[in-house]
Design an enzyme around this catalytic site. Structure first.
Site, PDB file in Angstrom:
ATOM      1  N   SER A   1      39.403 -58.764 -63.761  1.00 17.06           N
ATOM      2  CA  SER A   1      38.039 -57.956 -63.347  1.00 17.06           C
ATOM      3  C   SER A   1      38.026 -57.721 -61.906  1.00 17.06           C
ATOM      4  O   SER A   1      38.492 -58.975 -61.335  1.00 17.06           O
ATOM      5  CB  SER A   1      37.186 -58.807 -64.068  1.00 17.06           C
ATOM      6  OG  SER A   1      35.930 -58.704 -63.571  1.00 17.06           O
TER       7      SER A   1
ATOM      8  N   TYR B   1      33.222 -67.020 -65.431  1.00 16.78           N
ATOM      9  CA  TYR B   1      34.168 -65.591 -65.897  1.00 16.78           C
ATOM     10  C   TYR B   1      34.996 -65.392 -64.617  1.00 16.78           C
ATOM     11  O   TYR B   1      36.167 -65.075 -64.586  1.00 16.78           O
ATOM     12  CB  TYR B   1      33.009 -64.734 -65.991  1.00 16.78           C
ATOM     13  CG  TYR B   1      33.760 -63.191 -66.617  1.00 16.78           C
ATOM     14  CD1 TYR B   1      34.485 -63.023 -67.683  1.00 16.78           C
ATOM     15  CD2 TYR B   1      33.780 -62.343 -65.719  1.00 16.78           C
ATOM     16  CE1 TYR B   1      35.112 -62.046 -67.865  1.00 16.78           C
ATOM     17  CE2 TYR B   1      34.320 -61.124 -65.701  1.00 16.78           C
ATOM     18  CZ  TYR B   1      34.821 -60.870 -67.274  1.00 16.78           C
ATOM     19  OH  TYR B   1      35.520 -59.622 -67.287  1.00 16.78           O
TER      20      TYR B   1
HETATM   21  N1  LIG Z   1      33.751 -54.176 -69.992  1.00 22.87           N
HETATM   22  C1  LIG Z   1      33.731 -54.519 -68.982  1.00 22.87           C
HETATM   23  O1  LIG Z   1      32.764 -54.195 -67.905  1.00 22.87           O
HETATM   24  C2  LIG Z   1      34.921 -55.118 -68.066  1.00 22.87           C
HETATM   25  C3  LIG Z   1      35.027 -55.207 -66.882  1.00 22.87           C
HETATM   26  C4  LIG Z   1      36.179 -55.856 -66.325  1.00 22.87           C
HETATM   27  C5  LIG Z   1      37.070 -56.457 -66.878  1.00 22.87           C
HETATM   28  N2  LIG Z   1      36.886 -56.594 -68.311  1.00 22.87           N
HETATM   29  C6  LIG Z   1      37.774 -57.265 -69.229  1.00 22.87           C
HETATM   30  O2  LIG Z   1      38.697 -56.232 -70.031  1.00 22.87           O
HETATM   31  C7  LIG Z   1      38.829 -56.880 -71.423  1.00 22.87           C
HETATM   32  C8  LIG Z   1      38.605 -56.314 -72.501  1.00 22.87           C
HETATM   33  O3  LIG Z   1      37.230 -56.398 -72.711  1.00 22.87           O
HETATM   34  P1  LIG Z   1      36.320 -54.916 -73.051  1.00 22.87           P
HETATM   35  O4  LIG Z   1      35.075 -54.570 -72.455  1.00 22.87           O
HETATM   36  O5  LIG Z   1      37.242 -54.146 -73.808  1.00 22.87           O
HETATM   37  O6  LIG Z   1      35.544 -55.877 -74.178  1.00 22.87           O
HETATM   38  P2  LIG Z   1      35.366 -55.543 -76.007  1.00 22.87           P
HETATM   39  O7  LIG Z   1      34.781 -54.026 -76.218  1.00 22.87           O
HETATM   40  O8  LIG Z   1      33.960 -56.595 -76.174  1.00 22.87           O
HETATM   41  O9  LIG Z   1      36.632 -55.916 -76.666  1.00 22.87           O
HETATM   42  C9  LIG Z   1      37.076 -57.225 -76.659  1.00 22.87           C
HETATM   43  C10 LIG Z   1      38.233 -57.464 -77.368  1.00 22.87           C
HETATM   44  O10 LIG Z   1      38.858 -58.631 -77.388  1.00 22.87           O
HETATM   45  C11 LIG Z   1      38.766 -59.168 -78.665  1.00 22.87           C
HETATM   46  N3  LIG Z   1      38.463 -60.559 -78.733  1.00 22.87           N
HETATM   47  C12 LIG Z   1      37.329 -61.185 -78.009  1.00 22.87           C
HETATM   48  N4  LIG Z   1      37.570 -62.546 -78.137  1.00 22.87           N
HETATM   49  C13 LIG Z   1      38.534 -62.859 -78.673  1.00 22.87           C
HETATM   50  C14 LIG Z   1      39.142 -64.041 -79.193  1.00 22.87           C
HETATM   51  N5  LIG Z   1      38.656 -65.315 -78.812  1.00 22.87           N
HETATM   52  N6  LIG Z   1      40.442 -64.024 -79.534  1.00 22.87           N
HETATM   53  C15 LIG Z   1      41.014 -62.804 -79.891  1.00 22.87           C
HETATM   54  N7  LIG Z   1      40.519 -61.627 -79.536  1.00 22.87           N
HETATM   55  C16 LIG Z   1      39.164 -61.565 -79.038  1.00 22.87           C
HETATM   56  C17 LIG Z   1      37.831 -58.403 -79.380  1.00 22.87           C
HETATM   57  O11 LIG Z   1      37.895 -58.375 -80.851  1.00 22.87           O
HETATM   58  P3  LIG Z   1      37.303 -59.446 -81.773  1.00 22.87           P
HETATM   59  O12 LIG Z   1      35.623 -59.724 -81.547  1.00 22.87           O
HETATM   60  O13 LIG Z   1      37.499 -58.944 -83.257  1.00 22.87           O
HETATM   61  O14 LIG Z   1      38.033 -60.865 -81.713  1.00 22.87           O
HETATM   62  C18 LIG Z   1      37.899 -57.069 -78.922  1.00 22.87           C
HETATM   63  O15 LIG Z   1      39.066 -56.491 -79.368  1.00 22.87           O
HETATM   64  C19 LIG Z   1      38.306 -58.287 -71.170  1.00 22.87           C
HETATM   65  O16 LIG Z   1      39.451 -59.322 -70.833  1.00 22.87           O
HETATM   66  C20 LIG Z   1      37.378 -58.288 -70.222  1.00 22.87           C
HETATM   67  O17 LIG Z   1      37.161 -59.538 -69.549  1.00 22.87           O
HETATM   68  C21 LIG Z   1      35.697 -55.834 -68.934  1.00 22.87           C
END
Ligand SMILES: NC(=O)c1ccc[n+]([C@@H]2O[C@H](COP(=O)([O-])OP(=O)(O)OC[C@H]3O[C@@H](n4cnc5c(N)ncnc54)[C@H](OP(=O)(O)O)[C@@H]3O)[C@@H](O)[C@H]2O)c1
Length: 250
Positions: free
Chosen positions: A148, A161
């Site tokens: 991130s 985070y």
């Molecule tokens: N969205 C943003 O603004 C942003 C910005 C920078 C970085 N990121 C990073 O990008 C990555 C993906 O995030 P996203 O935005 O795509 O979020 P998201 O749409 O909420 O998806 C998160 C994914 O991770 C899985 N997950 C969550 N907790 C888990 C656990 N304890 N064990 C196994 N799987 C788990 C979820 O499925 P289940 O809930 O079914 O397990 C889902 O498949 C993360 O690492 C996040 O920190 C996000």
């Protein structure tokens, strides 16, 4: 077996939705076979079924909670058993949590650490023999970690985070000093706010409109580009920011 027919294979954690699903779609469109993991079987299976139908690729689904060490081990074993190779390990599953240093409960930090850092470390360690074998003497295999921008630039109330993401970036850097010579290279992709469920909290009044956020497809395009790099090109970190005067803020 992929080992024999030479098709590329990737393991994507958090591959059921959001950024992980966007990366899955991008790789499937390029003919990759996939293992997708997340905790919720229904979402995982729905995403996998759609990819199989649209792109005709193989998709293995393995439900696993990234806080469960034995489930993480079983996930690595299931992927290696299914495909016999790993051209890209995408450590994407992650969680967010917001709060000032003054009042953030340390036990919440423990969970962030487990999901955002410990699980990626374990995945990289246990997949390493397969990644090295896939790279061989003249090929390459990639680790793509979704970190991130908060791991690079500070953001108020995202200290815990951001600290896990900064450590994930550091893990990729050190990994490269050990493994890039073996053809296995890691890239930490560091996006600002991406339009997914995770950023829902910041889309409301006075927040950032979803349409002004980075898209999952944008992050997937960078991840796909990383898979195109050859053995002798190492990209330790790719920061992806939104436009505007606060370029380095998430
Ligand atoms: N969205 C943003 O603004 C942003 C910005 C920078 C970085 N990121 C990073 O990008 C990555 C993906 O995030 P996203 O935005 O795509 O979020 P998201 O749409 O909420 O998806 C998160 C994914 O991770 C899985 N997950 C969550 N907790 C888990 C656990 N304890 N064990 C196994 N799987 C788990 C979820 O499925 P289940 O809930 O079914 O397990 C889902 O498949 C993360 O690492 C996040 O920190 C996000």
């Amino acid at each position: 077996m992929n080992e024999r027919d030479g098709r590329r294979a990737a393991l994507i954690t958090g591959g059921s939705k959001g950024i992980g699903a966007a990366i899955a779609q991008c790789l499937a469109a390029d003919g990759w076979d996939l293992t997708l993991s997340a905790r919720t079987r229904e979402t995982l299976d729905a995403t996998a079924a759609s990819l199989r139908e649209t792109y005709g690729v193989r998709v293995l689904t393995v439900p696993a909670d990234m806080t469960d060490e034995s489930a993480v081990s079983a996930l690595v074993a299931a992927h290696a058993d299914e495909y016999g190779r790993c051209d890209a390990l995408v450590v994407n599953a992650g969680m967010g949590n917001k709060g000032a240093v003054e009042s953030f409960p340390p036990r919440r930090f423990d969970r962030l650490y487990q999901v955002n850092l410990r699980a990626p470390f374990q995945l990289m360690q246990e997949m390493l023999p397969t990644l090295r074998a896939t790279a061989g003497d003249d090929g390459t295999a990639k680790v793509i970690a979704i970190a991130s921008s908060t791991g690079v630039y500070p953001e108020p109330e995202l200290s815990a985070y951001g600290a896990t993401k900064a450590a994930l970036i550091s893990l990729c850097e050190t990994f490269n000093t050990e493994e890039a010579v073996n053809g296995v290279a890691a890239t930490a992709i560091c996006p600002g706010y991406v339009d997914t469920d995770m950023s829902e909290w910041t889309k409301g009044d006075g927040g950032i409109p979803a349409e002004q956020m980075i898209s999952g497809a944008d992050v997937a395009a960078v991840a796909h580009a990383v898979t195109q790099l050859g053995r002798y090109a190492v990209l330790p970190q790719a920061v992806l920011t939104r436009p505007g005067p606060q370029l380095h803020r998430a």
